[in-house]
Scaffold this motif. Structure first.
Motif, PDB file in Angstrom:
ATOM      1  N   SER A  21     -13.638 -78.540 -62.833  1.00  0.00           N
ATOM      2  CA  SER A  21     -12.338 -79.406 -64.220  1.00  0.00           C
ATOM      3  C   SER A  21     -12.676 -80.979 -64.030  1.00  0.00           C
ATOM      4  O   SER A  21     -13.276 -80.696 -62.674  1.00  0.00           O
ATOM      5  CB  SER A  21     -11.413 -79.680 -64.296  1.00  0.00           C
ATOM      6  OG  SER A  21     -11.088 -77.501 -64.468  1.00  0.00           O
ATOM      7  N   CYS A  22     -13.449 -81.379 -65.064  1.00  0.00           N
ATOM      8  CA  CYS A  22     -13.716 -83.040 -64.799  1.00  0.00           C
ATOM      9  C   CYS A  22     -12.942 -83.573 -65.919  1.00  0.00           C
ATOM     10  O   CYS A  22     -13.298 -83.970 -66.629  1.00  0.00           O
ATOM     11  CB  CYS A  22     -15.686 -83.546 -64.800  1.00  0.00           C
ATOM     12  SG  CYS A  22     -15.361 -85.270 -64.654  1.00  0.00           S
ATOM     13  N   MET A  79     -14.020 -82.104 -69.354  1.00  0.00           N
ATOM     14  CA  MET A  79     -15.784 -81.245 -69.682  1.00  0.00           C
ATOM     15  C   MET A  79     -15.150 -80.359 -68.305  1.00  0.00           C
ATOM     16  O   MET A  79     -14.513 -80.486 -67.219  1.00  0.00           O
ATOM     17  CB  MET A  79     -16.794 -81.877 -68.761  1.00  0.00           C
ATOM     18  CG  MET A  79     -17.861 -81.439 -67.746  1.00  0.00           C
ATOM     19  SD  MET A  79     -19.327 -81.941 -67.806  1.00  0.00           S
ATOM     20  CE  MET A  79     -18.786 -82.884 -66.339  1.00  0.00           C
ATOM     21  N   TYR A  80     -16.068 -78.735 -68.368  1.00  0.00           N
ATOM     22  CA  TYR A  80     -15.437 -77.821 -67.539  1.00  0.00           C
ATOM     23  C   TYR A  80     -17.243 -76.874 -66.590  1.00  0.00           C
ATOM     24  O   TYR A  80     -18.229 -77.562 -67.423  1.00  0.00           O
ATOM     25  CB  TYR A  80     -14.737 -76.170 -68.147  1.00  0.00           C
ATOM     26  CG  TYR A  80     -13.355 -76.629 -68.853  1.00  0.00           C
ATOM     27  CD1 TYR A  80     -13.545 -77.602 -69.667  1.00  0.00           C
ATOM     28  CD2 TYR A  80     -12.355 -76.728 -67.534  1.00  0.00           C
ATOM     29  CE1 TYR A  80     -12.651 -78.168 -70.576  1.00  0.00           C
ATOM     30  CE2 TYR A  80     -11.433 -77.909 -68.735  1.00  0.00           C
ATOM     31  CZ  TYR A  80     -11.219 -78.243 -69.864  1.00  0.00           C
ATOM     32  OH  TYR A  80     -10.038 -78.305 -70.330  1.00  0.00           O
ATOM     33  N   LEU A  81     -16.938 -76.164 -66.028  1.00  0.00           N
ATOM     34  CA  LEU A  81     -17.607 -75.691 -65.466  1.00  0.00           C
ATOM     35  C   LEU A  81     -17.490 -74.469 -64.836  1.00  0.00           C
ATOM     36  O   LEU A  81     -16.649 -74.132 -63.671  1.00  0.00           O
ATOM     37  CB  LEU A  81     -18.745 -76.636 -63.785  1.00  0.00           C
ATOM     38  CG  LEU A  81     -19.775 -75.560 -63.990  1.00  0.00           C
ATOM     39  CD1 LEU A  81     -20.732 -75.769 -64.702  1.00  0.00           C
ATOM     40  CD2 LEU A  81     -20.830 -75.690 -62.418  1.00  0.00           C
ATOM     41  N   GLN A  82     -17.354 -73.529 -65.288  1.00  0.00           N
ATOM     42  CA  GLN A  82     -17.258 -72.504 -65.236  1.00  0.00           C
ATOM     43  C   GLN A  82     -18.245 -71.110 -64.110  1.00  0.00           C
ATOM     44  O   GLN A  82     -19.705 -71.443 -64.870  1.00  0.00           O
ATOM     45  CB  GLN A  82     -17.287 -71.436 -66.521  1.00  0.00           C
ATOM     46  CG  GLN A  82     -16.826 -69.644 -65.894  1.00  0.00           C
ATOM     47  CD  GLN A  82     -15.415 -69.614 -65.287  1.00  0.00           C
ATOM     48  OE1 GLN A  82     -14.371 -70.256 -65.804  1.00  0.00           O
ATOM     49  NE2 GLN A  82     -14.943 -68.417 -64.501  1.00  0.00           N
ATOM     50  N   MET A  83     -18.165 -70.956 -63.046  1.00  0.00           N
ATOM     51  CA  MET A  83     -19.241 -70.395 -61.813  1.00  0.00           C
ATOM     52  C   MET A  83     -18.390 -68.923 -62.354  1.00  0.00           C
ATOM     53  O   MET A  83     -17.033 -68.732 -61.051  1.00  0.00           O
ATOM     54  CB  MET A  83     -19.053 -71.085 -60.549  1.00  0.00           C
ATOM     55  CG  MET A  83     -19.212 -73.032 -61.870  1.00  0.00           C
ATOM     56  SD  MET A  83     -19.503 -73.484 -59.673  1.00  0.00           S
ATOM     57  CE  MET A  83     -18.022 -73.738 -58.799  1.00  0.00           C
ATOM     58  N   ASN A  84     -19.230 -67.742 -62.799  1.00  0.00           N
ATOM     59  CA  ASN A  84     -19.341 -66.541 -62.017  1.00  0.00           C
ATOM     60  C   ASN A  84     -20.630 -66.664 -60.910  1.00  0.00           C
ATOM     61  O   ASN A  84     -21.418 -66.807 -60.579  1.00  0.00           O
ATOM     62  CB  ASN A  84     -19.262 -65.853 -63.433  1.00  0.00           C
ATOM     63  CG  ASN A  84     -18.202 -66.618 -64.161  1.00  0.00           C
ATOM     64  OD1 ASN A  84     -16.774 -66.784 -63.660  1.00  0.00           O
ATOM     65  ND2 ASN A  84     -18.326 -65.912 -65.588  1.00  0.00           N
ATOM     66  N   SER A  85     -20.120 -65.155 -60.754  1.00  0.00           N
ATOM     67  CA  SER A  85     -20.730 -64.598 -59.738  1.00  0.00           C
ATOM     68  C   SER A  85     -21.554 -65.501 -58.184  1.00  0.00           C
ATOM     69  O   SER A  85     -22.369 -65.692 -58.628  1.00  0.00           O
ATOM     70  CB  SER A  85     -22.836 -64.109 -60.219  1.00  0.00           C
ATOM     71  OG  SER A  85     -21.647 -63.062 -61.011  1.00  0.00           O
TER      72      SER A  85
END
Length: 120
Positions: A21-22, A79-85
């Motif tokens: 999150s930012c 702002m968000y950054l969803q990081m998968n794998s």
């Protein structure tokens, strides 16, 4: 002035997920393009993902396409950054950035960064 504060980093195993999150203060985010950069030890800072001010136009670096998702909630100034794998090579300090112009390394406003470590 825009102040940016990242959170959500941590240690995760390969294949796992994290959401960064930012949170912004000082100005409303709806007027700014925003992005996520990362910098690994001994490497240059690189752009990971970016979003235009309205969130309708996004950019992803090839090395995260299909795994990471950038989003923003202008009402929450976040702002968000969803990081998968996640992969070990995703290990880096992740920075959020904001600018009224295009997001580049010359972007005006930066957060302090949050560490993401992916173990194999």
């Amino acid at each position: 002035q825009v102040q940016l504060v990242e959170s959500g980093g941590g240690l995760v195993q390969a294949g796992g997920s994290l959401r960064l999150s930012c949170a912004a203060s000082g100005r409303t985010l709806s007027r700014y393009n925003m992005g996520w950069f990362r910098q690994a030890p001994g490497k240059e800072r690189e752009l990971v993902a970016a979003s235009n001010w309205g969130g309708l136009s996004t950019y992803y670096a090839d090395f995260v396409k299909g795994r990471f998702t950038i989003s923003r909630d202008n009402a929450k100034n976040t702002m968000y950054l969803q990081m998968n794998s996640l992969k070990p090579e995703d290990t880096a300090i992740y920075y959020c950035a904001a600018d009224r112009s295009r997001i580049t390394l010359a972007t005006q406003y930066w957060g302090q960064g949050t560490q993401v470590t992916v173990s194999s």
